[in-house]
Design an enzyme around this catalytic site. Structure first.
Site, PDB file in Angstrom:
ATOM      1  N   LYS A 115     -12.192 -14.306  18.255  1.00  0.00           N
ATOM      2  CA  LYS A 115     -11.205 -15.262  17.750  1.00  0.00           C
ATOM      3  C   LYS A 115     -10.184 -15.636  18.833  1.00  0.00           C
ATOM      4  CE  LYS A 115      -9.748 -12.591  14.321  1.00  0.00           C
ATOM      5  NZ  LYS A 115     -10.546 -11.364  14.495  1.00  0.00           N
ATOM      6  N   ARG A 138      -5.112 -12.297   6.436  1.00  0.00           N
ATOM      7  CA  ARG A 138      -6.024 -11.155   6.414  1.00  0.00           C
ATOM      8  C   ARG A 138      -6.143 -10.541   5.018  1.00  0.00           C
ATOM      9  NH1 ARG A 138      -5.446  -9.683  12.158  1.00  0.00           N
ATOM     10  NH2 ARG A 138      -6.676  -7.887  12.737  1.00  0.00           N
ATOM     11  N   ARG A 175     -10.575  -0.233  11.503  1.00  0.00           N
ATOM     12  CA  ARG A 175     -10.297  -1.677  11.511  1.00  0.00           C
ATOM     13  C   ARG A 175     -11.449  -2.454  10.889  1.00  0.00           C
ATOM     14  NH1 ARG A 175      -9.174  -2.451  17.541  1.00  0.00           N
ATOM     15  NH2 ARG A 175      -8.833  -4.657  17.106  1.00  0.00           N
ATOM     16  N   ARG A 177     -13.330  -4.217  25.671  1.00  0.00           N
ATOM     17  CA  ARG A 177     -11.989  -4.781  25.807  1.00  0.00           C
ATOM     18  C   ARG A 177     -10.954  -3.676  26.017  1.00  0.00           C
ATOM     19  NH1 ARG A 177     -10.078  -8.412  20.851  1.00  0.00           N
ATOM     20  NH2 ARG A 177      -9.794  -6.404  19.836  1.00  0.00           N
ATOM     21  N   ARG A 192      -4.776  -1.628  24.693  1.00  0.00           N
ATOM     22  CA  ARG A 192      -4.494  -1.481  23.264  1.00  0.00           C
ATOM     23  C   ARG A 192      -5.034  -0.152  22.749  1.00  0.00           C
ATOM     24  NH1 ARG A 192      -6.038  -6.955  20.065  1.00  0.00           N
ATOM     25  NH2 ARG A 192      -6.059  -5.400  18.384  1.00  0.00           N
TER      26      ARG A 192
HETATM   27  P1  AMP Z   1      -5.387  -8.249  15.999  1.00  0.00           P
HETATM   28  O1  AMP Z   1      -4.831  -8.499  17.346  1.00  0.00           O
HETATM   29  O2  AMP Z   1      -5.547  -9.505  15.192  1.00  0.00           O
HETATM   30  O3  AMP Z   1      -6.634  -7.418  16.035  1.00  0.00           O
HETATM   31  O4  AMP Z   1      -4.301  -7.390  15.198  1.00  0.00           O
HETATM   32  C1  AMP Z   1      -3.914  -6.102  15.629  1.00  0.00           C
HETATM   33  C2  AMP Z   1      -3.244  -5.347  14.498  1.00  0.00           C
HETATM   34  O5  AMP Z   1      -2.057  -6.039  14.074  1.00  0.00           O
HETATM   35  C3  AMP Z   1      -4.071  -5.201  13.230  1.00  0.00           C
HETATM   36  O6  AMP Z   1      -4.981  -4.114  13.295  1.00  0.00           O
HETATM   37  C4  AMP Z   1      -2.976  -4.996  12.180  1.00  0.00           C
HETATM   38  O7  AMP Z   1      -2.450  -3.684  12.242  1.00  0.00           O
HETATM   39  C5  AMP Z   1      -1.890  -5.947  12.663  1.00  0.00           C
HETATM   40  N1  AMP Z   1      -2.074  -7.298  12.092  1.00  0.00           N
HETATM   41  C6  AMP Z   1      -2.370  -8.454  12.774  1.00  0.00           C
HETATM   42  N2  AMP Z   1      -2.459  -9.491  11.943  1.00  0.00           N
HETATM   43  C7  AMP Z   1      -2.229  -9.009  10.687  1.00  0.00           C
HETATM   44  C8  AMP Z   1      -2.203  -9.589   9.391  1.00  0.00           C
HETATM   45  N3  AMP Z   1      -2.444 -10.894   9.203  1.00  0.00           N
HETATM   46  N4  AMP Z   1      -1.942  -8.773   8.332  1.00  0.00           N
HETATM   47  C9  AMP Z   1      -1.692  -7.464   8.501  1.00  0.00           C
HETATM   48  N5  AMP Z   1      -1.718  -6.840   9.691  1.00  0.00           N
HETATM   49  C10 AMP Z   1      -1.971  -7.602  10.783  1.00  0.00           C
END
Ligand code: AMP
Length: 190
Positions: free
Chosen positions: A14, A89, A146, A128, A134
């Site tokens: 994404k 999400r 996740r 990654r 991260r």
């Molecule tokens: P990402 O970079 O999109 O993989 O997001 C990393 C982490 O941020 C996720 O594993 C969640 O802990 C938090 N996070 C990101 N976007 C959301 C969302 N829309 N709702 C809830 N938690 C989020």
């Protein structure tokens, strides 16, 4: 305005595709993961709150995410549109987003869902993790969490947009450019 939800499990590509799409269509990239990481880096209260969820691979509570996104949309609503990446999400987040947009006279143009088999997702996230720094990319149990959270809590969001006839699935394996061209074909129909 083009308001696109780019959807898919962690590791689906994404972020990579968003970078290319914002350039081609002159859109604003609204990644909730990136926004949380920015808060974390700046040591804000929001960042501190989000950290305990993010480090475990769990979702930050809906009201926190929705408030943050609403502020960002209101701050920047005059552009060509948004790419929502990693948001919504949960179905509650999707409903809240519809409401926020509706109040501004806007709507979601469509959701593009990237389809990638689980073994490839895990491989990509581990790869990654070697450079992203991260914590949530580096530990197998966090990666598992996740993906499980995605299947249990996030996948129903695809149904939410399917009910509005706004869902298109794209095969998310191949070269970055192949996938990008397939996404662009869909967007050009909006
Ligand atoms: P990402 O970079 O999109 O993989 O997001 C990393 C982490 O941020 C996720 O594993 C969640 O802990 C938090 N996070 C990101 N976007 C959301 C969302 N829309 N709702 C809830 N938690 C989020």
């Amino acid at each position: 305005m083009l308001n696109i939800v780019l959807f898919g499990p962690p590791g689906a590509g994404k972020g990579t595709q968003s970078e290319k799409l914002i350039e081609k269509y002159d859109l604003i990239h609204l990644s909730t993961g990136d926004l949380f990481r920015k808060h974390l880096g700046e040591g804000t209260e929001l960042g501190k709150l989000a950290r305990k969820y993010m480090d475990e691979g769990r979702l930050v509570p809906d009201e926190v995410v929705i408030g943050m996104v609403e502020d960002k949309i209101k701050e920047t609503k005059d552009g060509n549109g948004f790419i929502f990446d990693g948001f919504p999400r949960t179905v509650a987040q999707a409903s809240a987003l519809d409401k926020v947009l509706e109040d501004l006279g806007l709507k979601i143009s469509g959701m593009i869902a990237l389809d990638v088999p689980e073994d490839i997702l895990k491989e990509r996230i581990r790869e990654r993790g070697k450079t992203s720094g991260r914590v949530d990319d580096q530990d197998d149990s966090k990666i598992e969490t996740r993906i499980k959270v995605y299947l249990d809590e996030t996948l129903p969001v695809a149904g939410f947009y399917d009910n509005q006839s706004k869902l298109t699935k794209i095969h998310g394996v191949g070269t970055i450019d192949e996938i990008f061209n397939n996404i662009a074909k869909v967007i050009d129909q909006y």
